[in-house]
Write a protein that holds these residues in place. Sequence first.
Motif, PDB file in Angstrom:
ATOM      1  N   GLY A   1       0.563   1.375   6.990  1.00 25.32           N
ATOM      2  CA  GLY A   1       0.811   0.739   5.698  1.00 25.32           C
ATOM      3  C   GLY A   1       0.943  -0.761   5.831  1.00 25.32           C
TER       4      GLY A   1
ATOM      5  N   THR B   1      -1.277   2.632  -9.818  1.00 24.96           N
ATOM      6  CA  THR B   1      -1.808   3.167  -8.566  1.00 24.96           C
ATOM      7  C   THR B   1      -1.604   2.175  -7.434  1.00 24.96           C
ATOM      8  OG1 THR B   1      -3.943   2.261  -9.161  1.00 24.96           O
ATOM      9  CG2 THR B   1      -3.605   4.598  -9.613  1.00 24.96           C
ATOM     10  N   TYR B   2      -1.203   2.691  -6.313  1.00 24.89           N
ATOM     11  CA  TYR B   2      -1.044   1.872  -5.117  1.00 24.89           C
ATOM     12  C   TYR B   2      -2.224   2.124  -4.186  1.00 24.89           C
ATOM     13  CZ  TYR B   2       3.722   0.662  -6.420  1.00 24.89           C
ATOM     14  OH  TYR B   2       4.803   0.158  -7.055  1.00 24.89           O
TER      15      TYR B   2
ATOM     16  N   SER C   1       4.830   4.935  -3.413  1.00 21.50           N
ATOM     17  CA  SER C   1       4.165   4.759  -2.120  1.00 21.50           C
ATOM     18  C   SER C   1       4.731   5.673  -1.043  1.00 21.50           C
ATOM     19  CB  SER C   1       4.317   3.313  -1.641  1.00 21.50           C
ATOM     20  OG  SER C   1       3.457   2.476  -2.355  1.00 21.50           O
TER      21      SER C   1
ATOM     22  N   THR D   1       0.855  -1.183   0.000  1.00 23.49           N
ATOM     23  CA  THR D   1       0.000   0.000   0.000  1.00 23.49           C
ATOM     24  C   THR D   1       0.891   1.233   0.000  1.00 23.49           C
ATOM     25  OG1 THR D   1      -0.020   0.299   2.383  1.00 23.49           O
ATOM     26  CG2 THR D   1      -1.675  -1.210   1.461  1.00 23.49           C
ATOM     27  N   LYS D   2       0.269   2.380  -0.177  1.00 23.26           N
ATOM     28  CA  LYS D   2       0.979   3.631   0.105  1.00 23.26           C
ATOM     29  C   LYS D   2       1.300   3.655   1.592  1.00 23.26           C
ATOM     30  CE  LYS D   2      -1.330   6.646  -3.262  1.00 23.26           C
ATOM     31  NZ  LYS D   2      -2.741   6.201  -3.444  1.00 23.26           N
TER      32      LYS D   2
ATOM     33  N   SER E   1      -4.951   8.311   2.268  1.00 26.17           N
ATOM     34  CA  SER E   1      -4.417   9.166   3.324  1.00 26.17           C
ATOM     35  C   SER E   1      -5.516  10.031   3.929  1.00 26.17           C
ATOM     36  CB  SER E   1      -3.311  10.053   2.745  1.00 26.17           C
ATOM     37  OG  SER E   1      -2.756  10.833   3.771  1.00 26.17           O
TER      38      SER E   1
END
Lengths: 383, 388, 172
Positions: free
Chosen positions: B215, C7-8, B181, B14-15, C12
């Motif tokens: 993450g 895209t990951y 990321s 993930t980011k 956020s």
Amino acid sequence: MSDRVAIIGIGWSGFRPVTPEYSYKELMYEAARRAYSDAGVDPRRDIESFVTVAEDFHEGTSIFDEYTPDQLGAVLKPMHTITGDGLHGLATAYMLIKTGQFSLVAVEGHSKASNLLTPDGVTAYAQDPVLNRPLRMNTHFVGGMEMNRYLYESGSTQEQCAQVVVKNRSNALENPSAPFGADLSVEDILSGPPLSWPLGVRETAEHADGAIVMVLASEEKAKVLSETPVWILGAGWSNDSPGLENRDWSSANYTKNAAKMAYRQAGIYHPYQTIDFAEVSDIYAYKELQSLEELGFFQFGEAGLVTEEGLTHKDGDFPVNVSGGCLGMGNLLDANGLARALEIVLQLRGTAGPRQLEGINVGLAHSWRGVPTASGAVMIMSN
Amino acid sequence: MSMRKVAVVGAGMTKFVRRALETGKELSWQASSMALQSCEMTMDDVEAVCLGTAPDAFDGVHMNGEYLSDGAGAWRKPYMRSYVGGGTGVFVPIQGWYHVASGLFDVVLVVAEEKMSSYYPHAQGAFLTIFDHTTERALKPNLLWIFALEMNRYMQTYGISKEDIAQVAVKNKRNAADHPSALLGDPNITVEDVLNSEVLAWPVNRLDVSPVSDGAVAIVLAAEHVAKRITDKPVWIEGVGWNLDTAYWTNRDLAYPRYVEYAARMAYDMAGIKEPRKQINIVEPYDPFDYKELHHMEGLLLADRGEAPQMVADGVTQRDGDMPVCPSGGLLGVGNPIAAAGLMKIAELFWQLRGEAGNRQVPGQPTRGLAQAWGDLMQVGTVVIMGR
Amino acid sequence: MSDKISTYPGTSLSEKEIRDGKVLSIQDQMPGKFSWDTGIAIGKYLAGLKDGVIFGSYCATCRRTVVPPRTICEWCFQPMDRYIPLEDTGIVNTFSLCYVTWDVRRIKEPETPAVIEIDGASSLHGIMHKLGEVEPQEIKIGMRVKAVWKSAEMRQGAITDILYFKPHEGSH
Ligand SMILES: [Zn+2]
């Protein structure tokens, strides 16, 4: 890949409701000293890797693995911690040895439950923080719900569950390491206060302190070091859904799957015929009945009946929890599975004293991680 | 006895963000699902799951491994969670390795997750409880203390300056600008920026430190016969090592991480590496603080004691240098969701060794890499060597 | 594969979105209370502190005096049962000037944690504590320090029975 793996050393300390004379480190050290002496090894020189099982909130310390090496002789050695039951720890050592990279591995598990002043408050924090915990129910409710559904579907009775308590606590009288031995009747159990109906307080294992250490060896090492190696025929472990919303409430899939995995390794097709005795989780009395069925020893709904008939009594055809189980020895938190395995080893070595079973060759240890988890493990051993 | 070969065949992440909308379970699922897709596998192919996550205190969930299990894909599967503090992220692939190398499993999913933002008011508060409850906690220590104490001792012993050390933060945060990321990538950051950032615990400034993050990262491990069937570019786990020093951290030399050396020697032995400085092409050492990268390069025997700063100054550790160090951007740049950050290094080596690291690709078709993590009370080293 | 992924996942959030109620959240605090048995060695250590003495323990096999005391020598794995009263003086092995508290509140005057090698213990064997009665900028590695104790009636058998260590002239 290596050949077989054996348990060649066992040591324990505690198994009492409180152990104020020792810190957890000192408790672990006593068990470790005994295990290493029993195995005839020097941990600093001989043992190649170490495994502990522990949960942070049982200890009151974050990343508790920090405090594990010194009292086990593991300083500057490959050591790690598993947040699992003691049987997960044994399975880890079993895998490490089977890689062929290690020939001697030590496993430790302990409970200082007496130092945890708010066990129910902490256990509530194992509930889903958003879906379940805000309802503010004591986590034993999960046991009550599971027992209710299990009795409903299997036709087992509260009397049969109480019979498990009578048997196990009576067995504990023969075990000097078990603090909860007692001569009780079914009536004594059922007349106790309810905990989370239909589950009663007297059908629930009380917490105890204790530490257990075992030394595992490769076949080559075991044959050199031990005259009474106890061989691991198979190890299995599994999880069902952690969510209370979508798990199977009457059966314990994790136990069934863990057993399947262990039986496959051991080449066991008829568990009841092949295995001579078992130590299974009885944190709650009904859990012993449910587990015996999931392990494939009895049909669904049969375990209660055979318990009433005395089949699982220490003199019966298939003795279960001769040690006294968790009900007799206490709930040792993450060390429960090690306590179950300890009895298997003592029995298979023929050193179980007054409770020694005759003519046994294969034993099974089973453990469950307690509410609210759906996580269990199985290990099959022979002499 | 010959070892059963184990390969990394898929990776996902993930980011890394300061605070994720997703729960820990969801982050774990996102990374796992991505890792499986990357090698065209499904959960049905996975025989067992290993999870790494550091203290339960972050998530505020007791038995956090059990809670996260379905998110990590462990439903009705053999599942275990391991931990060695900050070393967990590079330990959990070792756990996956022994699952496969033992012969018990052919395909294992390895997941590392951290959701630090759940702890209020600040994740750092959770670290109070890593200290000894009787002899240390009453002093109200925080995690910065032990880093600052170790950094100061390291600087004093070898005469290293804060400028020397700040170069590491600059390199890694610049590298991270190429990582999709990353939380703190910055192509223009300078040594002055690091030195002028606020002092947290002298000698540690704000930009010497990696950010707390949320993450998850996942990788798929496979036994040789499976790996060769599903990919023509398996990346092999050639060596693993881990080592835990005494918990009495005030009773030992803080200037040198001997536990990292012991872990490295174990991994080098297993991989048959005699001359690590020549045989390792890419290094992803643990860099939660900038001086740690230097400390670890020395412990890994890739730099002489006290000499790692010179390698940085000479540009040797740049992405196009002779020994690229943290081409991913490391924890300083990508972020530090503790266990996930360690496994991110394994994913980075996987991508680099397959030539798939995009803008971060190290030139020269590297063949072997090393990832390392560190943790507990400055006490544990975990090392994985991967090669193609 | 890194270069093939555009895209990951992962979304956020800011604190503000939670504060403003755009993203719902639950706050709660765990009722975790512990009473850790101190056991033999740390029990001795705490009793010593109450009496104004820092105890170490001695390993006859390794010829090593350690602090805090322990019942097991982690090097040779032999039991340790000799407790040695140490000096309450020592040397600063390393220190920091910390401008945030354990729960990350910013402070103007720094806290001054240090590892202090205790006189009478083996080389490099110390404890973590704080420094006091010294200008932060004056603190040096290798500086000699001495414990400043709470008064006898205030001491309760805890590491905080020592208030801090202050600069100290003279040799041991
Ligand atoms: Zn010694």
